[in-house]
Design an enzyme around this catalytic site. Structure first.
Site, mmCIF file in Angstrom:
data_model
loop_
_atom_site.group_PDB
_atom_site.id
_atom_site.type_symbol
_atom_site.label_atom_id
_atom_site.label_comp_id
_atom_site.label_asym_id
_atom_site.label_seq_id
_atom_site.Cartn_x
_atom_site.Cartn_y
_atom_site.Cartn_z
ATOM 1 N N HIS A 1 0.845 -1.203 0.000
ATOM 2 C CA HIS A 1 0.000 0.000 0.000
ATOM 3 C C HIS A 1 0.881 1.255 0.000
ATOM 4 O O HIS A 1 0.633 2.202 -0.738
ATOM 5 C CB HIS A 1 -0.859 0.058 1.271
ATOM 6 C CG HIS A 1 -1.937 -0.974 1.377
ATOM 7 N ND1 HIS A 1 -2.074 -1.798 2.465
ATOM 8 C CD2 HIS A 1 -2.957 -1.310 0.546
ATOM 9 C CE1 HIS A 1 -3.132 -2.581 2.315
ATOM 10 N NE2 HIS A 1 -3.679 -2.320 1.145
ATOM 11 N N SER B 1 -3.057 -7.604 2.666
ATOM 12 C CA SER B 1 -3.345 -7.524 4.109
ATOM 13 C C SER B 1 -3.837 -8.870 4.617
ATOM 14 O O SER B 1 -3.485 -9.289 5.722
ATOM 15 C CB SER B 1 -4.421 -6.470 4.382
ATOM 16 O OG SER B 1 -3.996 -5.219 3.964
ATOM 17 N N ARG C 1 -2.275 -5.916 -8.601
ATOM 18 C CA ARG C 1 -1.237 -6.933 -8.432
ATOM 19 C C ARG C 1 -1.360 -7.940 -9.558
ATOM 20 O O ARG C 1 -1.119 -7.633 -10.709
ATOM 21 C CB ARG C 1 -1.360 -7.594 -7.049
ATOM 22 C CG ARG C 1 -0.922 -6.695 -5.916
ATOM 23 C CD ARG C 1 -1.472 -7.131 -4.596
ATOM 24 N NE ARG C 1 -2.924 -7.015 -4.587
ATOM 25 C CZ ARG C 1 -3.690 -7.184 -3.538
ATOM 26 N NH1 ARG C 1 -3.163 -7.511 -2.397
ATOM 27 N NH2 ARG C 1 -5.004 -7.035 -3.617
ATOM 28 N N LYS D 1 -15.289 -7.425 4.974
ATOM 29 C CA LYS D 1 -14.160 -8.182 5.509
ATOM 30 C C LYS D 1 -14.095 -8.016 7.023
ATOM 31 O O LYS D 1 -14.313 -6.918 7.540
ATOM 32 C CB LYS D 1 -12.847 -7.662 4.903
ATOM 33 C CG LYS D 1 -12.699 -7.955 3.420
ATOM 34 C CD LYS D 1 -11.343 -7.435 2.930
ATOM 35 C CE LYS D 1 -11.242 -7.473 1.428
ATOM 36 N NZ LYS D 1 -10.024 -6.838 0.912
#
Ligand code: ADP
Length: 157
Positions: free
Chosen positions: A17, A128, A90, A41
């Site tokens: 990040h 994460s 990504r 989440k």
């Protein structure tokens, strides 16, 4: 003044990040890192803690600030007069979701542009959720997160 919003869960902030923020901060006058509070989440850190950890991690970037929001990212962006939404990309697996999201955001708010920053090679595998999984299984993630996050992680495990 060109403002961009970088939305996400940041639970916790990783060096991936941070890399995106550092690079994007050279392209825009002001970046607002925006913690989305309505994510489905499950959170490891509460929003207040995430906010403090991000603030500490970006304290040397003068044009980066941190905020939290509820509801649609585009509404937050509009409220902040942002011209762009920053997202990191990504692997190919990110693409489909990000593509859908950018099209939806464009239809909700045609004036907004989503700008993608490609993950650096060093952080392509980093997320994460991976950090949380490794830490919960007793692994070491010191090389993957900022120092303040390292300390915070040691307190929750
Ligand atoms: P979200 O729940 O919105 O995906 P995240 O905190 O997981 O929130 O990610 C926020 C943004 O940062 C997303 O665009 C994600 O693709 C990007 N990102 C996460 N990890 C990395 C990384 N290692 N390199 C580049 N971008 C990343």
């Amino acid at each position: 003044m060109t403002i961009a919003v970088y939305p996400g869960s940041f639970d916790p902030l990783t060096l991936g990040h941070l890399d995106v923020v550092q690079r994007a901060s050279k392209l825009f006058d002001h970046i607002i890192i925006a913690i989305a509070q309505n994510t489905t989440k499950e959170g490891l850190f509460d929003v207040k803690t995430r906010l403090a950890l991000i603030k500490e991690s970006v304290k040397d970037l003068p044009n980066v600030t941190v905020d939290a929001f509820e509801g649609l990212t585009v509404n937050f962006a509009k409220q902040k007069s942002a011209k762009a939404i920053i997202r990191g990309l990504r692997a190919i697996s990110d693409f489909e979701y990000e593509f859908q999201m950018s099209q939806m955001n464009k239809s909700l708010y045609p004036d907004i542009e989503t700008v993608y920053v490609m993950a650096s090679l060093d952080y392509t595998f980093l997320s994460s959720s991976m950090v949380k999984e490794v830490i919960q299984l007793g692994g070491n993630v010191d090389s993957l997160v900022p120092v303040c996050v390292q300390h915070a992680l040691k307190q929750v495990i």
